[in-house]
Design a protein around this motif. Structure first.
Motif, PDB file in Angstrom:
ATOM      1  N   THR A   7       3.665   4.539   2.071  1.00 33.67           N
ATOM      2  CA  THR A   7       4.007   3.117   1.990  1.00 33.67           C
ATOM      3  C   THR A   7       2.902   2.300   2.656  1.00 33.67           C
ATOM      4  O   THR A   7       2.287   2.748   3.626  1.00 33.67           O
ATOM      5  N   ASP A  52       2.557   2.376  -4.469  1.00 30.36           N
ATOM      6  CA  ASP A  52       3.518   1.601  -5.257  1.00 30.36           C
ATOM      7  C   ASP A  52       4.679   1.055  -4.438  1.00 30.36           C
ATOM      8  O   ASP A  52       5.614   0.485  -4.997  1.00 30.36           O
ATOM      9  N   ARG A  53       4.627   1.187  -3.114  1.00 26.79           N
ATOM     10  CA  ARG A  53       5.683   0.612  -2.279  1.00 26.79           C
ATOM     11  C   ARG A  53       5.050  -0.139  -1.111  1.00 26.79           C
ATOM     12  O   ARG A  53       4.176   0.393  -0.415  1.00 26.79           O
ATOM     13  N   ASP A  71      10.518  -9.212  -5.811  1.00 26.71           N
ATOM     14  CA  ASP A  71      10.697  -7.760  -5.616  1.00 26.71           C
ATOM     15  C   ASP A  71       9.434  -6.964  -5.922  1.00 26.71           C
ATOM     16  O   ASP A  71       9.437  -5.738  -5.852  1.00 26.71           O
ATOM     17  N   ARG A  73       7.816  -6.736  -8.795  1.00 21.67           N
ATOM     18  CA  ARG A  73       7.732  -6.204 -10.159  1.00 21.67           C
ATOM     19  C   ARG A  73       6.486  -6.700 -10.878  1.00 21.67           C
ATOM     20  O   ARG A  73       5.871  -5.965 -11.650  1.00 21.67           O
ATOM     21  N   ASP A  76       3.739  -4.445 -10.283  1.00 22.39           N
ATOM     22  CA  ASP A  76       4.111  -3.029 -10.460  1.00 22.39           C
ATOM     23  C   ASP A  76       4.326  -2.351  -9.117  1.00 22.39           C
ATOM     24  O   ASP A  76       3.928  -1.202  -8.899  1.00 22.39           O
ATOM     25  N   LEU A  77       4.959  -3.071  -8.216  1.00 18.33           N
ATOM     26  CA  LEU A  77       5.230  -2.581  -6.876  1.00 18.33           C
ATOM     27  C   LEU A  77       6.716  -2.722  -6.550  1.00 18.33           C
ATOM     28  O   LEU A  77       7.419  -3.557  -7.129  1.00 18.33           O
ATOM     29  N   GLU A  78       7.150  -1.921  -5.615  1.00 17.43           N
ATOM     30  CA  GLU A  78       8.447  -2.136  -4.969  1.00 17.43           C
ATOM     31  C   GLU A  78       8.164  -2.792  -3.622  1.00 17.43           C
ATOM     32  O   GLU A  78       7.513  -2.204  -2.760  1.00 17.43           O
ATOM     33  N   GLU A  80       9.605  -4.511  -0.168  1.00 17.60           N
ATOM     34  CA  GLU A  80      10.709  -4.696   0.769  1.00 17.60           C
ATOM     35  C   GLU A  80      10.221  -5.611   1.883  1.00 17.60           C
ATOM     36  O   GLU A  80       9.037  -5.603   2.244  1.00 17.60           O
TER      37      GLU A  80
END
Length: 404
Positions: A7, A52-53, A71, A73, A76-78, A80
């Motif tokens: 991450t 990707d996070r 979020d 998107r 192309d990521l998540e 938080e």
């Protein structure tokens, strides 16, 4: 080695007080360069590095960041979010992400623009179990940053903004690779005042050393108002726009589309980024190293050069705006002049000589027709300058400056 996905933790909670008035309404990472927030370049470097996070540590004006990135998107990521409710330093910010990451992760400053290559290199070293890892790079003025001491490819000391002259220009580049052990290391660090991650890293470097990952790519930092102009010029040149491309973000800082005035109406240099719905009056001239945000209006025969102009601003006919930053929804009156050039500015008690900054006009401020701003003038948000006034220095938020 771990097979667990890595991450990226991006530190984006800071206010950026030295960049006031531009940071009165937006956090420092959301300041635009080439019509895109600084933080967007950081997030894209993470995505391009194959991560990707992302955990975004937000705080001051954090809603501006949440609204822009959502979020994740679009990238192309998540994404938080974790909150640093009180800005108590970068070490404290890293601690806020403890419950959101696994055993190995990378950390980036959200206000420094780097290439994806260094994120990838630090990620790979971290996955290989060589943490802690620190990216190091060379800069022209190292004393303004964390100067590192190296021995055989290892960092053996970090000194933040040293007062004494330094022999080399090698600094902490602000990209790190950590294991979960860093959290206890931060808690065990007890410096006076704010808890900075470099305090912990200096202690670790002196006790056991830290692996250095060399970086020689682009490295852009915006610490002062004049830095915003310099970084914008570099990235506008890289964009090579002259009209721009891409999409407007939710905060209106993205560059997009063509304008409703072609070459017959205005002269626009090649190294200019132009947002959506920008309008030019006949004979307007937009010189190089300029970014015009969405819905900006440049009036007839006005001249704008080496400037950052945020959305919804009006530059009236005949005005001259050089080496300047004009914030959102501001108005520069007809025949007003920001002549440009260099000045000495005092920030936090420190004098910075010969910096190129013609002037700064805050959000919702109005500069009356025929007014003149000497180099280095900074006008606060919501201020009003009457027509014909000659100004220098700093004008406070909400002030009314009358002629005579």
């Amino acid at each position: 080695m771990t097979s667990e996905p890595v991450t990226a933790v991006v530190l984006a909670a800071g206010e950026g007080r030295r960049l006031a008035p531009l940071t009165n309404r937006r956090p420092k990472p959301m300041l635009p360069v080439a019509n895109r927030p600084i933080l967007e370049y950081v997030v894209e470097a993470v995505a391009d590095a194959g991560i990707d996070r992302v955990v975004l540590v937000v705080g001051y004006r954090g809603e501006r960041i949440r609204n822009h990135f959502g979020d994740g998107r679009e990238w192309d990521l998540e994404i938080e979010y974790v909150e640093q409710s009180h800005q108590l330093g970068t070490g404290h910010a890293v601690l806020q992400a403890e419950d959101a990451v696994g055993d190995r992760f990378v950390v980036l400053n959200g206000d420094r623009i780097v290439d994806a290559s260094i994120v990838r290199d630090v990620r790979d070293a971290t996955v290989d179990g060589r943490s802690p890892v620190m990216a190091v790079t060379d800069v022209e003025h190292p004393r303004e940053y964390g100067v590192v001491s190296l021995e055989g490819g290892r960092v053996v000391g970090v000194e933040e903004k040293p007062e004494a002259p330094v022999a080399a220009g090698r600094i902490n580049a602000g990209v790190y690779g950590f294991s979960a052990a860093i959290f206890d290391a931060v808690r065990d660090t007890s410096p006076a005042g704010e808890l900075g991650i470099t305090d912990t890293l200096d202690r670790l470097a002196r006790e056991s050393s830290i692996e250095a990952v060399e970086y020689h790519g682009d490295w852009y930092d915006v610490s002062h108002l004049w830095d915003l102009l310099a970084v914008n010029a570099s990235l506008v040149g890289a964009a090579g726009a002259g009209g721009g491309s891409g999409d407007d973000g939710p905060d209106g800082t993205g560059d997009a589309g063509a304008t409703d005035a072609g070459p017959a109406h205005a002269a626009v240099a090649d190294d200019v980024v132009v947002g959506a719905d920008v309008r030019f009056g006949p004979g307007a001239v937009v010189g190089g190293s300029t970014a015009l945000g969405r819905n900006v209006h440049v009036g007839a025969t006005a001249v704008v050069e080496n400037a950052v102009v945020l959305p919804d601003t009006v530059i009236e006919p005949g005005a001259v705006v050089r080496d300047a930053i004009v914030a959102g929804n501001a108005r520069i009156g007809a025949n007003a002049t920001v002549a440009g050039g260099t000045a000495t500015l005092v920030v936090d008690g420190e004098a910075h000589e010969d910096v190129r900054l013609g002037g700064v006009v805050g959000d919702n401020a109005t500069v009356g027709g025929g007014a003149t701003l000497d180099a280095g003038t900074v006008i606060g948000d919501d201020a009003t300058v009457d027509p014909g006034v000659a100004l220098d220095g700093r004008i406070e938020t909400g002030a009314v400056v009358r002629r005579g």
